[in-house]
Motif scaffolding. Sequence first.
Motif, PDB file in Angstrom:
ATOM      1  N   GLY A 138      59.138-112.625 -52.583  1.00 36.57           N
ATOM      2  CA  GLY A 138      58.542-111.908 -51.465  1.00 36.57           C
ATOM      3  C   GLY A 138      59.531-111.481 -50.395  1.00 36.57           C
ATOM      4  N   LYS A 139      60.778-111.871 -50.536  1.00 34.73           N
ATOM      5  CA  LYS A 139      61.782-111.606 -49.504  1.00 34.73           C
ATOM      6  C   LYS A 139      62.204-110.139 -49.511  1.00 34.73           C
ATOM      7  N   THR A 140      62.289-109.575 -48.340  1.00 27.69           N
ATOM      8  CA  THR A 140      62.797-108.205 -48.223  1.00 27.69           C
ATOM      9  C   THR A 140      64.319-108.255 -48.080  1.00 27.69           C
ATOM     10  N   LEU A 141      64.972-107.278 -48.631  1.00 30.35           N
ATOM     11  CA  LEU A 141      66.433-107.188 -48.517  1.00 30.35           C
ATOM     12  C   LEU A 141      66.843-106.195 -47.433  1.00 30.35           C
ATOM     13  N   GLY A 142      65.897-105.761 -46.636  1.00 31.19           N
ATOM     14  CA  GLY A 142      66.198-104.863 -45.528  1.00 31.19           C
ATOM     15  C   GLY A 142      66.770-103.553 -45.989  1.00 31.19           C
ATOM     16  N   HIS A 143      67.827-103.116 -45.316  1.00 31.27           N
ATOM     17  CA  HIS A 143      68.406-101.794 -45.614  1.00 31.27           C
ATOM     18  C   HIS A 143      68.962-101.687 -47.027  1.00 31.27           C
ATOM     19  N   SER A 144      69.227-102.819 -47.677  1.00 32.10           N
ATOM     20  CA  SER A 144      69.754-102.789 -49.047  1.00 32.10           C
ATOM     21  C   SER A 144      68.768-102.197 -50.042  1.00 32.10           C
ATOM     22  N   GLU A 145      67.495-102.231 -49.725  1.00 32.59           N
ATOM     23  CA  GLU A 145      66.493-101.737 -50.669  1.00 32.59           C
ATOM     24  C   GLU A 145      66.192-100.254 -50.513  1.00 32.59           C
ATOM     25  N   ARG A 146      66.745 -99.629 -49.523  1.00 26.86           N
ATOM     26  CA  ARG A 146      66.460 -98.195 -49.306  1.00 26.86           C
ATOM     27  C   ARG A 146      67.218 -97.327 -50.247  1.00 26.86           C
TER      28      ARG A 146
END
Length: 106
Positions: free
Chosen positions: A98-106
């Motif tokens: 469930g963790k977001t990787l922030g800007h890395s996922e864009r």
Amino acid sequence: MTDSTDTTDAATGTASPAPRRVSIEYCTQCRWLPRAAWLAQELLTTFEAELTELSLRPGTGGVFVVRVDDEVVWDRREQGFPEPTAVKKLVRDRVAPGKTLGHSER
């Protein structure tokens, strides 16, 4: 994939998160320690609360393999050298779905 259920601490009787270990095996002949150490730093920074251990394992013969709990998630021989974002996503899917990787996922 490894089971991600909690384990019970025998001393306290309380549930604790299952151990999550990442290992990066790298070729010493190829001098890939700096690359492995950089990737290790990226993973430890991103998953500081989720990982219980990260090890660097010297190897030979052109090896560069990332494992989570003994499961190979990246092998240079099959996939080439990884971008940190790609490895972070694979590790995240196993240790903190469930963790977001922030800007890395864009």
